[in-house]
Motif scaffolding. Structure first.
Motif, PDB file in Angstrom:
ATOM      1  N   LEU A   6       0.827  -1.207   0.000  1.00 48.62           N
ATOM      2  CA  LEU A   6       0.000   0.000   0.000  1.00 48.62           C
ATOM      3  C   LEU A   6       0.857   1.251   0.000  1.00 48.62           C
ATOM      4  O   LEU A   6       0.567   2.216  -0.706  1.00 48.62           O
ATOM      5  CB  LEU A   6      -0.931   0.019   1.216  1.00 48.62           C
ATOM      6  CG  LEU A   6      -2.221  -0.740   1.083  1.00 48.62           C
ATOM      7  CD1 LEU A   6      -2.972  -0.739   2.412  1.00 48.62           C
ATOM      8  CD2 LEU A   6      -3.091  -0.145  -0.003  1.00 48.62           C
ATOM      9  N   GLN A   7       1.925   1.251   0.771  1.00 50.81           N
ATOM     10  CA  GLN A   7       2.810   2.413   0.811  1.00 50.81           C
ATOM     11  C   GLN A   7       3.476   2.627  -0.543  1.00 50.81           C
ATOM     12  O   GLN A   7       3.587   3.752  -1.016  1.00 50.81           O
ATOM     13  CB  GLN A   7       3.874   2.244   1.894  1.00 50.81           C
ATOM     14  CG  GLN A   7       3.328   2.337   3.296  1.00 50.81           C
ATOM     15  CD  GLN A   7       4.360   1.938   4.344  1.00 50.81           C
ATOM     16  OE1 GLN A   7       5.418   1.403   4.023  1.00 50.81           O
ATOM     17  NE2 GLN A   7       4.038   2.183   5.601  1.00 50.81           N
ATOM     18  N   LEU A   8       3.927   1.547  -1.168  1.00 49.87           N
ATOM     19  CA  LEU A   8       4.602   1.666  -2.452  1.00 49.87           C
ATOM     20  C   LEU A   8       3.675   2.161  -3.552  1.00 49.87           C
ATOM     21  O   LEU A   8       4.092   2.860  -4.457  1.00 49.87           O
ATOM     22  CB  LEU A   8       5.225   0.333  -2.852  1.00 49.87           C
ATOM     23  CG  LEU A   8       6.446  -0.091  -2.049  1.00 49.87           C
ATOM     24  CD1 LEU A   8       6.881  -1.494  -2.451  1.00 49.87           C
ATOM     25  CD2 LEU A   8       7.594   0.887  -2.236  1.00 49.87           C
TER      26      LEU A   8
ATOM     27  N   ASP B  18      -5.395   1.787  -5.745  1.00 43.61           N
ATOM     28  CA  ASP B  18      -5.696   0.447  -6.242  1.00 43.61           C
ATOM     29  C   ASP B  18      -5.000   0.151  -7.566  1.00 43.61           C
ATOM     30  O   ASP B  18      -5.564  -0.475  -8.447  1.00 43.61           O
ATOM     31  CB  ASP B  18      -7.210   0.276  -6.413  1.00 43.61           C
ATOM     32  CG  ASP B  18      -7.939   0.297  -5.096  1.00 43.61           C
ATOM     33  OD1 ASP B  18      -7.335  -0.107  -4.087  1.00 43.61           O
ATOM     34  OD2 ASP B  18      -9.100   0.705  -5.063  1.00 43.61           O
ATOM     35  N   PHE B  19      -3.777   0.611  -7.710  1.00 44.75           N
ATOM     36  CA  PHE B  19      -3.020   0.367  -8.931  1.00 44.75           C
ATOM     37  C   PHE B  19      -1.833  -0.521  -8.608  1.00 44.75           C
ATOM     38  O   PHE B  19      -1.175  -0.328  -7.596  1.00 44.75           O
ATOM     39  CB  PHE B  19      -2.494   1.680  -9.520  1.00 44.75           C
ATOM     40  CG  PHE B  19      -3.565   2.701  -9.746  1.00 44.75           C
ATOM     41  CD1 PHE B  19      -4.491   2.546 -10.769  1.00 44.75           C
ATOM     42  CD2 PHE B  19      -3.650   3.816  -8.935  1.00 44.75           C
ATOM     43  CE1 PHE B  19      -5.477   3.488 -10.969  1.00 44.75           C
ATOM     44  CE2 PHE B  19      -4.637   4.757  -9.141  1.00 44.75           C
ATOM     45  CZ  PHE B  19      -5.556   4.593 -10.155  1.00 44.75           C
ATOM     46  N   PRO B  20      -1.529  -1.453  -9.486  1.00 42.16           N
ATOM     47  CA  PRO B  20      -0.311  -2.233  -9.274  1.00 42.16           C
ATOM     48  C   PRO B  20       0.893  -1.291  -9.258  1.00 42.16           C
ATOM     49  O   PRO B  20       0.950  -0.338 -10.037  1.00 42.16           O
ATOM     50  CB  PRO B  20      -0.255  -3.161 -10.492  1.00 42.16           C
ATOM     51  CG  PRO B  20      -1.638  -3.170 -11.044  1.00 42.16           C
ATOM     52  CD  PRO B  20      -2.241  -1.857 -10.685  1.00 42.16           C
TER      53      PRO B  20
ATOM     54  N   ASP C 275       2.459  -0.316 -12.476  1.00 42.03           N
ATOM     55  CA  ASP C 275       1.755   0.688 -13.275  1.00 42.03           C
ATOM     56  C   ASP C 275       2.013   2.100 -12.751  1.00 42.03           C
ATOM     57  O   ASP C 275       1.967   3.061 -13.513  1.00 42.03           O
ATOM     58  CB  ASP C 275       0.253   0.418 -13.293  1.00 42.03           C
ATOM     59  CG  ASP C 275      -0.112  -0.733 -14.217  1.00 42.03           C
ATOM     60  OD1 ASP C 275       0.790  -1.258 -14.908  1.00 42.03           O
ATOM     61  OD2 ASP C 275      -1.299  -1.105 -14.243  1.00 42.03           O
ATOM     62  N   VAL C 276       2.271   2.213 -11.468  1.00 35.81           N
ATOM     63  CA  VAL C 276       2.600   3.528 -10.905  1.00 35.81           C
ATOM     64  C   VAL C 276       4.018   3.915 -11.327  1.00 35.81           C
ATOM     65  O   VAL C 276       4.257   5.039 -11.767  1.00 35.81           O
ATOM     66  CB  VAL C 276       2.459   3.530  -9.364  1.00 35.81           C
ATOM     67  CG1 VAL C 276       2.922   4.847  -8.768  1.00 35.81           C
ATOM     68  CG2 VAL C 276       1.013   3.241  -8.965  1.00 35.81           C
ATOM     69  N   TRP C 277       4.933   2.989 -11.207  1.00 37.41           N
ATOM     70  CA  TRP C 277       6.325   3.273 -11.588  1.00 37.41           C
ATOM     71  C   TRP C 277       6.447   3.563 -13.078  1.00 37.41           C
ATOM     72  O   TRP C 277       7.290   4.343 -13.490  1.00 37.41           O
ATOM     73  CB  TRP C 277       7.224   2.089 -11.247  1.00 37.41           C
ATOM     74  CG  TRP C 277       7.498   1.901  -9.800  1.00 37.41           C
ATOM     75  CD1 TRP C 277       7.501   2.869  -8.824  1.00 37.41           C
ATOM     76  CD2 TRP C 277       7.837   0.680  -9.140  1.00 37.41           C
ATOM     77  NE1 TRP C 277       7.797   2.320  -7.610  1.00 37.41           N
ATOM     78  CE2 TRP C 277       8.022   0.964  -7.770  1.00 37.41           C
ATOM     79  CE3 TRP C 277       7.990  -0.622  -9.580  1.00 37.41           C
ATOM     80  CZ2 TRP C 277       8.366   0.005  -6.848  1.00 37.41           C
ATOM     81  CZ3 TRP C 277       8.329  -1.585  -8.656  1.00 37.41           C
ATOM     82  CH2 TRP C 277       8.511  -1.270  -7.295  1.00 37.41           C
ATOM     83  N   ASN C 278       5.634   2.890 -13.886  1.00 42.33           N
ATOM     84  CA  ASN C 278       5.711   3.018 -15.347  1.00 42.33           C
ATOM     85  C   ASN C 278       4.388   3.551 -15.884  1.00 42.33           C
ATOM     86  O   ASN C 278       3.770   2.962 -16.766  1.00 42.33           O
ATOM     87  CB  ASN C 278       6.025   1.657 -15.981  1.00 42.33           C
ATOM     88  CG  ASN C 278       7.324   1.097 -15.467  1.00 42.33           C
ATOM     89  OD1 ASN C 278       8.361   1.713 -15.605  1.00 42.33           O
ATOM     90  ND2 ASN C 278       7.264  -0.069 -14.843  1.00 42.33           N
ATOM     91  N   THR C 279       3.978   4.692 -15.363  1.00 44.08           N
ATOM     92  CA  THR C 279       2.696   5.273 -15.750  1.00 44.08           C
ATOM     93  C   THR C 279       2.614   5.501 -17.252  1.00 44.08           C
ATOM     94  O   THR C 279       1.560   5.290 -17.859  1.00 44.08           O
ATOM     95  CB  THR C 279       2.446   6.586 -14.978  1.00 44.08           C
ATOM     96  OG1 THR C 279       2.411   6.287 -13.577  1.00 44.08           O
ATOM     97  CG2 THR C 279       1.138   7.232 -15.371  1.00 44.08           C
ATOM     98  N   ASP C 280       3.710   5.901 -17.884  1.00 43.11           N
ATOM     99  CA  ASP C 280       3.694   6.124 -19.334  1.00 43.11           C
ATOM    100  C   ASP C 280       3.322   4.848 -20.078  1.00 43.11           C
ATOM    101  O   ASP C 280       2.495   4.869 -20.989  1.00 43.11           O
ATOM    102  CB  ASP C 280       5.026   6.688 -19.820  1.00 43.11           C
ATOM    103  CG  ASP C 280       6.222   5.809 -19.477  1.00 43.11           C
ATOM    104  OD1 ASP C 280       6.147   4.974 -18.545  1.00 43.11           O
ATOM    105  OD2 ASP C 280       7.269   5.978 -20.126  1.00 43.11           O
ATOM    106  N   ASN C 281       3.897   3.731 -19.669  1.00 42.19           N
ATOM    107  CA  ASN C 281       3.598   2.455 -20.319  1.00 42.19           C
ATOM    108  C   ASN C 281       2.155   2.027 -20.054  1.00 42.19           C
ATOM    109  O   ASN C 281       1.477   1.537 -20.962  1.00 42.19           O
ATOM    110  CB  ASN C 281       4.553   1.364 -19.847  1.00 42.19           C
ATOM    111  CG  ASN C 281       6.005   1.767 -19.991  1.00 42.19           C
ATOM    112  OD1 ASN C 281       6.714   1.837 -18.997  1.00 42.19           O
ATOM    113  ND2 ASN C 281       6.453   2.053 -21.190  1.00 42.19           N
ATOM    114  N   ALA C 282       1.697   2.218 -18.825  1.00 42.28           N
ATOM    115  CA  ALA C 282       0.327   1.839 -18.469  1.00 42.28           C
ATOM    116  C   ALA C 282      -0.682   2.647 -19.276  1.00 42.28           C
ATOM    117  O   ALA C 282      -1.672   2.101 -19.781  1.00 42.28           O
ATOM    118  CB  ALA C 282       0.096   2.033 -16.967  1.00 42.28           C
ATOM    119  N   ILE C 283      -0.447   3.934 -19.426  1.00 43.94           N
ATOM    120  CA  ILE C 283      -1.348   4.778 -20.207  1.00 43.94           C
ATOM    121  C   ILE C 283      -1.316   4.375 -21.677  1.00 43.94           C
ATOM    122  O   ILE C 283      -2.358   4.313 -22.335  1.00 43.94           O
ATOM    123  CB  ILE C 283      -1.008   6.270 -20.013  1.00 43.94           C
ATOM    124  CG1 ILE C 283      -1.364   6.692 -18.582  1.00 43.94           C
ATOM    125  CG2 ILE C 283      -1.722   7.143 -21.037  1.00 43.94           C
ATOM    126  CD1 ILE C 283      -0.875   8.076 -18.207  1.00 43.94           C
ATOM    127  N   ALA C 284      -0.136   4.082 -22.198  1.00 41.99           N
ATOM    128  CA  ALA C 284      -0.030   3.637 -23.601  1.00 41.99           C
ATOM    129  C   ALA C 284      -0.842   2.362 -23.817  1.00 41.99           C
ATOM    130  O   ALA C 284      -1.552   2.235 -24.825  1.00 41.99           O
ATOM    131  CB  ALA C 284       1.434   3.426 -23.981  1.00 41.99           C
TER     132      ALA C 284
END
Length: 110
Positions: free
Chosen positions: A16-18, A23-25, A28-37
Motif C-alpha cells: 500500500l505504501q509503495l 488500487d493500482f499495481p 503501473d505507478v512506476w511506469n505510468t507512461d507504459n500503463a497509459i499507452a
C-alpha cells in the motif's frame, strides 16, 4: 510456503505504501507512461475503425485523419512496455506520434 499473518500484514502495508494507497499495481505507478499507452492503443484503434462524422478542420479528409490516428497508435504501441530499447527510427516515430496526440487530443471524439 505460506506467510505468517504478521509477515502478510507487513507485506500488505508495504504494498500500500509503495502504490501510495491506491488500487493500482505498483508497476503501473512506476511506469505510468507504459500503463497509459496500453490503455490508449485499443481505444485509438477502435476510434480509427469507427465510422466517424468528421475530422479536424486542417485535415482535409477522413483518410488523412485516420493516417494521423495511426501515427499516434504506432507511437503508443512502441511505448506499451517498460525497459524496451528503441532505435533512432523508433524514437522518431514516438516523438511524431506523441506530438500529434498532443495536438489533436481534443479532436478524439465523435
Amino acid at each position: 510456503m505460506s506467510q505468517s499473518p504478521k509477515n502478510k500484514r507487513v507485506f500488505d502495508t508495504l504494498s500500500l505504501q509503495l502504490s501510495h494507497g491506491h488500487d493500482f499495481p505498483i508497476e503501473d505507478v512506476w511506469n505510468t507512461d507504459n500503463a497509459i499507452a496500453r490503455l490508449l492503443v485499443p481505444r485509438l484503434q477502435a476510434f480509427k475503425a469507427f465510422d466517424k462524422h468528421g475530422y479536424p478542420p486542417n485535415m482535409g479528409d477522413m483518410w488523412k485523419w485516420n493516417d494521423t490516428i495511426q501515427k499516434m497508435i504506432d507511437a503508443l504501441e512502441l511505448m506499451k512496455y517498460a525497459h524496451t530499447m528503441h532505435d533512432k527510427e523508433d524514437n522518431k516515430t514516438i516523438e511524431q506520434g506523441l506530438d500529434l496526440f498532443h495536438r489533436y487530443f481534443q479532436y478524439l471524439w465523435d
